[in-house]
Design a protein around this motif. Structure first.
Motif, mmCIF file in Angstrom:
data_model
loop_
_atom_site.group_PDB
_atom_site.id
_atom_site.type_symbol
_atom_site.label_atom_id
_atom_site.label_comp_id
_atom_site.label_asym_id
_atom_site.label_seq_id
_atom_site.Cartn_x
_atom_site.Cartn_y
_atom_site.Cartn_z
ATOM 1 N N GLY A 34 10.368 101.420 110.093
ATOM 2 C CA GLY A 34 9.871 102.538 110.887
ATOM 3 C C GLY A 34 9.003 103.473 110.063
ATOM 4 N N ASN A 35 9.409 103.715 108.826
ATOM 5 C CA ASN A 35 8.614 104.563 107.936
ATOM 6 C C ASN A 35 7.271 103.924 107.627
ATOM 7 O OD1 ASN A 35 9.962 107.132 106.827
ATOM 8 N ND2 ASN A 35 11.627 105.655 106.912
ATOM 9 N N ILE A 36 7.278 102.622 107.360
ATOM 10 C CA ILE A 36 6.025 101.909 107.074
ATOM 11 C C ILE A 36 5.089 101.997 108.285
ATOM 12 C CG2 ILE A 36 5.001 99.630 106.638
ATOM 13 C CD1 ILE A 36 6.346 100.566 104.152
ATOM 14 N N LEU A 37 5.631 101.736 109.482
ATOM 15 C CA LEU A 37 4.802 101.792 110.691
ATOM 16 C C LEU A 37 4.240 103.191 110.929
ATOM 17 C CD1 LEU A 37 6.897 99.569 113.138
ATOM 18 C CD2 LEU A 37 4.684 99.022 112.081
ATOM 19 N N PHE A 38 5.096 104.215 110.758
ATOM 20 C CA PHE A 38 4.632 105.591 110.940
ATOM 21 C C PHE A 38 3.515 105.919 109.949
ATOM 22 C CE2 PHE A 38 4.707 109.940 109.347
ATOM 23 C CZ PHE A 38 4.298 110.611 110.481
ATOM 24 N N LEU A 39 3.729 105.585 108.684
ATOM 25 C CA LEU A 39 2.729 105.917 107.660
ATOM 26 C C LEU A 39 1.424 105.154 107.875
ATOM 27 C CD1 LEU A 39 5.081 106.168 104.576
ATOM 28 C CD2 LEU A 39 3.867 108.038 105.717
ATOM 29 N N LYS A 40 1.520 103.901 108.306
ATOM 30 C CA LYS A 40 0.293 103.138 108.578
ATOM 31 C C LYS A 40 -0.504 103.781 109.715
ATOM 32 C CE LYS A 40 1.357 98.740 106.527
ATOM 33 N NZ LYS A 40 1.456 97.293 106.674
ATOM 34 N N SER A 41 0.187 104.287 110.732
ATOM 35 C CA SER A 41 -0.547 104.948 111.809
ATOM 36 C C SER A 41 -1.048 106.324 111.371
ATOM 37 C CB SER A 41 0.310 105.066 113.066
ATOM 38 O OG SER A 41 1.325 106.025 112.905
ATOM 39 N N HIS A 42 -0.272 107.015 110.557
ATOM 40 C CA HIS A 42 -0.654 108.350 110.065
ATOM 41 C C HIS A 42 -1.910 108.274 109.197
ATOM 42 C CE1 HIS A 42 0.138 112.565 109.210
ATOM 43 N NE2 HIS A 42 0.065 112.331 107.909
ATOM 44 N N PHE A 43 -2.014 107.210 108.404
ATOM 45 C CA PHE A 43 -3.147 107.041 107.491
ATOM 46 C C PHE A 43 -4.149 106.001 107.992
ATOM 47 C CE2 PHE A 43 0.174 108.718 104.666
ATOM 48 C CZ PHE A 43 -0.523 109.748 104.061
ATOM 49 N N ALA A 44 -4.137 105.700 109.293
ATOM 50 C CA ALA A 44 -4.939 104.608 109.856
ATOM 51 C C ALA A 44 -6.433 104.721 109.535
ATOM 52 C CB ALA A 44 -4.725 104.526 111.361
ATOM 53 N N HIS A 45 -6.953 105.926 109.499
ATOM 54 C CA HIS A 45 -8.396 106.103 109.302
ATOM 55 C C HIS A 45 -8.738 106.468 107.860
ATOM 56 C CE1 HIS A 45 -8.778 105.674 113.572
ATOM 57 N NE2 HIS A 45 -7.912 106.650 113.765
#
Length: 131
Positions: A34-45
């Motif tokens: 969940g942390n990995i998914l959140f961070l990937k979306s948070h830093f997506a751009h």
């Protein structure tokens, strides 16, 4: 009892840091994906997503060390020894928070960056107390 009262500010700050980073460690370990998914979306751009798993491991290690050093620092103060572990824990805390601040600035999450400042002030004050 006098030792605890004479060092109440230091002990309260160390307890604050232990709670802060222990809960963060528990969150990361209990919901790694969940942390990995959140961070990937948070830093997506940004350029960060490929670095997230490695960075999260480094942060987890630093948080464990911070929690350990601050916990040992509590016992050092109570035993009226020195404050070497307290200083180490406080410095590690500052380093972690600077990494978080950098991440929030890269993600252009200025509200998140501002929130980290509160924790950073406490950590820097702890470094000041333990020097």
């Amino acid at each position: 009892m006098n030792t605890i009262l004479n060092h109440s500010a230091e002990l309260l700050i160390l307890i604050f840091l232990v709670i802060t980073f222990l809960m963060s460690v528990i969150d990361k370990l209990s919901d790694w994906k969940g942390n990995i998914l959140f961070l990937k979306s948070h830093f997506a751009h940004t350029f960060v997503p490929p670095l997230i798993p490695f960075t999260l491991i480094v942060i987890l290690i630093l948080e464990v060390l911070t929690t350990l050093f601050c916990s040992l620092g509590i016992f050092e103060i109570i035993e009226e020894k020195n404050s070497n572990f307290s200083l180490l824990g406080s410095v590690f805390s500052c380093v972690i928070l600077l990494v978080f601040l950098l991440g929030q600035r890269i993600a252009k999450d200025f509200d998140g960056a501002r929130n980290i400042t509160v924790y950073f002030i406490v950590s820097v004050f702890a470094v000041f107390l333990f020097q």
